[in-house]
Design a protein around this motif. Sequence first.
Motif, PDB file in Angstrom:
ATOM      1  N   PRO A 127       0.838  -1.210   0.000  1.00 42.05           N
ATOM      2  CA  PRO A 127       0.000   0.000   0.000  1.00 42.05           C
ATOM      3  C   PRO A 127       0.867   1.252   0.000  1.00 42.05           C
ATOM      4  N   ALA A 128       0.769   2.046  -1.041  1.00 42.16           N
ATOM      5  CA  ALA A 128       1.618   3.237  -1.167  1.00 42.16           C
ATOM      6  C   ALA A 128       1.482   4.156   0.044  1.00 42.16           C
ATOM      7  N   GLU A 129       0.304   4.158   0.635  1.00 49.24           N
ATOM      8  CA  GLU A 129       0.035   5.083   1.738  1.00 49.24           C
ATOM      9  C   GLU A 129       0.742   4.680   3.037  1.00 49.24           C
ATOM     10  N   ARG A 130       1.257   3.451   3.116  1.00 49.00           N
ATOM     11  CA  ARG A 130       1.813   2.953   4.373  1.00 49.00           C
ATOM     12  C   ARG A 130       3.298   2.603   4.292  1.00 49.00           C
ATOM     13  N   ILE A 131       3.977   2.963   3.201  1.00 47.05           N
ATOM     14  CA  ILE A 131       5.383   2.548   3.085  1.00 47.05           C
ATOM     15  C   ILE A 131       6.355   3.715   3.006  1.00 47.05           C
ATOM     16  N   ASN A 132       5.898   4.923   3.259  1.00 40.57           N
ATOM     17  CA  ASN A 132       6.813   6.061   3.283  1.00 40.57           C
ATOM     18  C   ASN A 132       7.874   5.843   4.360  1.00 40.57           C
ATOM     19  N   GLY A 133       9.131   5.892   3.970  1.00 38.23           N
ATOM     20  CA  GLY A 133      10.219   5.660   4.901  1.00 38.23           C
ATOM     21  C   GLY A 133      10.741   4.242   4.926  1.00 38.23           C
ATOM     22  N   ILE A 134       9.979   3.299   4.360  1.00 38.55           N
ATOM     23  CA  ILE A 134      10.417   1.898   4.324  1.00 38.55           C
ATOM     24  C   ILE A 134      10.260   1.277   2.939  1.00 38.55           C
ATOM     25  N   ALA A 135       9.899   2.084   1.944  1.00 44.71           N
ATOM     26  CA  ALA A 135       9.603   1.540   0.615  1.00 44.71           C
ATOM     27  C   ALA A 135      10.804   0.817   0.012  1.00 44.71           C
ATOM     28  N   PHE A 136      11.967   1.470   0.006  1.00 50.19           N
ATOM     29  CA  PHE A 136      13.141   0.838  -0.609  1.00 50.19           C
ATOM     30  C   PHE A 136      13.521  -0.433   0.148  1.00 50.19           C
ATOM     31  N   ARG A 137      13.432  -0.379   1.463  1.00 50.29           N
ATOM     32  CA  ARG A 137      13.775  -1.544   2.273  1.00 50.29           C
ATOM     33  C   ARG A 137      12.871  -2.733   1.934  1.00 50.29           C
ATOM     34  N   LEU A 138      11.567  -2.496   1.857  1.00 54.25           N
ATOM     35  CA  LEU A 138      10.635  -3.588   1.580  1.00 54.25           C
ATOM     36  C   LEU A 138      10.776  -4.112   0.154  1.00 54.25           C
ATOM     37  N   ILE A 139      10.910  -3.199  -0.796  1.00 57.64           N
ATOM     38  CA  ILE A 139      11.058  -3.623  -2.192  1.00 57.64           C
ATOM     39  C   ILE A 139      12.338  -4.438  -2.357  1.00 57.64           C
ATOM     40  N   ASP A 140      13.441  -3.962  -1.747  1.00 58.89           N
ATOM     41  CA  ASP A 140      14.695  -4.710  -1.818  1.00 58.89           C
ATOM     42  C   ASP A 140      14.568  -6.070  -1.136  1.00 58.89           C
ATOM     43  N   GLN A 141      13.843  -6.119  -0.041  1.00 58.00           N
ATOM     44  CA  GLN A 141      13.635  -7.380   0.677  1.00 58.00           C
ATOM     45  C   GLN A 141      12.892  -8.391  -0.203  1.00 58.00           C
ATOM     46  N   ILE A 142      11.874  -7.908  -0.899  1.00 57.42           N
ATOM     47  CA  ILE A 142      11.104  -8.781  -1.797  1.00 57.42           C
ATOM     48  C   ILE A 142      11.968  -9.247  -2.960  1.00 57.42           C
ATOM     49  N   HIS A 143      12.698  -8.334  -3.574  1.00 56.22           N
ATOM     50  CA  HIS A 143      13.555  -8.693  -4.706  1.00 56.22           C
ATOM     51  C   HIS A 143      14.673  -9.640  -4.286  1.00 56.22           C
ATOM     52  N   ALA A 144      15.222  -9.438  -3.101  1.00 50.08           N
ATOM     53  CA  ALA A 144      16.294 -10.310  -2.623  1.00 50.08           C
ATOM     54  C   ALA A 144      15.810 -11.756  -2.463  1.00 50.08           C
TER      55      ALA A 144
ATOM     56  N   THR B  66      -4.640   8.916  -3.656  1.00 45.27           N
ATOM     57  CA  THR B  66      -3.190   8.989  -3.478  1.00 45.27           C
ATOM     58  C   THR B  66      -2.523   9.511  -4.746  1.00 45.27           C
ATOM     59  N   PRO B  67      -1.786  10.619  -4.672  1.00 48.71           N
ATOM     60  CA  PRO B  67      -1.142  11.170  -5.874  1.00 48.71           C
ATOM     61  C   PRO B  67      -0.100  10.221  -6.451  1.00 48.71           C
ATOM     62  N   LEU B  68       0.023  10.230  -7.756  1.00 49.39           N
ATOM     63  CA  LEU B  68       1.032   9.417  -8.419  1.00 49.39           C
ATOM     64  C   LEU B  68       2.438   9.807  -7.973  1.00 49.39           C
ATOM     65  N   ASP B  69       2.634  11.071  -7.637  1.00 49.90           N
ATOM     66  CA  ASP B  69       3.944  11.536  -7.172  1.00 49.90           C
ATOM     67  C   ASP B  69       4.450  10.760  -5.960  1.00 49.90           C
ATOM     68  N   THR B  70       3.539  10.180  -5.202  1.00 50.32           N
ATOM     69  CA  THR B  70       3.912   9.444  -3.994  1.00 50.32           C
ATOM     70  C   THR B  70       4.926   8.342  -4.286  1.00 50.32           C
ATOM     71  N   ILE B  71       4.802   7.692  -5.451  1.00 49.54           N
ATOM     72  CA  ILE B  71       5.650   6.531  -5.740  1.00 49.54           C
ATOM     73  C   ILE B  71       6.805   6.850  -6.695  1.00 49.54           C
ATOM     74  N   MET B  72       6.929   8.101  -7.094  1.00 48.04           N
ATOM     75  CA  MET B  72       7.967   8.438  -8.069  1.00 48.04           C
ATOM     76  C   MET B  72       9.391   8.149  -7.592  1.00 48.04           C
ATOM     77  N   PRO B  73       9.719   8.273  -6.300  1.00 45.09           N
ATOM     78  CA  PRO B  73      11.103   7.983  -5.894  1.00 45.09           C
ATOM     79  C   PRO B  73      11.549   6.552  -6.189  1.00 45.09           C
ATOM     80  N   TYR B  74      10.608   5.608  -6.241  1.00 41.26           N
ATOM     81  CA  TYR B  74      10.993   4.208  -6.439  1.00 41.26           C
ATOM     82  C   TYR B  74      10.257   3.544  -7.609  1.00 41.26           C
ATOM     83  N   ILE B  75       9.640   4.338  -8.472  1.00 40.01           N
ATOM     84  CA  ILE B  75       8.856   3.769  -9.566  1.00 40.01           C
ATOM     85  C   ILE B  75       9.710   2.917 -10.504  1.00 40.01           C
ATOM     86  N   ASP B  76      10.990   3.246 -10.610  1.00 41.37           N
ATOM     87  CA  ASP B  76      11.865   2.539 -11.553  1.00 41.37           C
ATOM     88  C   ASP B  76      12.203   1.127 -11.111  1.00 41.37           C
TER      89      ASP B  76
END
Length: 229
Positions: free
Chosen positions: A90-107, A120-130
Amino acid sequence: MEHIRISPSLMTMNLDKFKEEITFLDQHIDSFHVDIMDGRFVPNLSLSPWFIQETRKLTSKPMSAHLMVMDPSFWVQQLIDIRCEIICLPAERINGIAFRLIDQIHAAGLKAGVVLNPETPLDTIMPYIDILDKITVMTVDPGFAGQRFLHKMLDRIRELRTLREQNSYHYEIELDGSTNKSHWKAIHDAKPDVYVIGKSGLFGLTNHIENSWEQMKQEFEETTGQKFA
């Protein structure tokens, strides 16, 4: 003939016909959509990692978990432990932990997605959209079946497709909410990659999943003018 990638929302299936419906759908769909709700992020309780494990006994199709929870970190590890192929945060609940969780899943060798609720604005996920593998666009308020379809969210799908083309991002675009006869044409014109479909578009059409599937195909073809493969 066009291949339509369907992900049935198992929250809305007929649980008294669990084996019958999963076994039939296994022959026709691309993935299963499993809503996990904690009763706090949305005022409803729904499926669980245990449900995914039970479903796996009948299918080898990928499972996509849609987390509607206050503490995604708690659920992510459980889903990794059972090897859920796609974990959508949920984009609304991962501010501050998004990279950690995404990396954990990918690992863990799994795919990471994010879900955008209508407000929820699309801008919310732009830091990690790639680094996302999937973006789910909610076209209804989350938490319950049968909510009002929000047509303006189709523009978000178009925007995400443009961003992907311009930047060579690799995420899939998924639409979730009121995928049914009333909206097939507008949804199809917006061109999501994956269609989440629930009670109003599939499970609630008839009393038998085979007949419901055929009716869904017919409604898709009548409203869009495209053959359903």
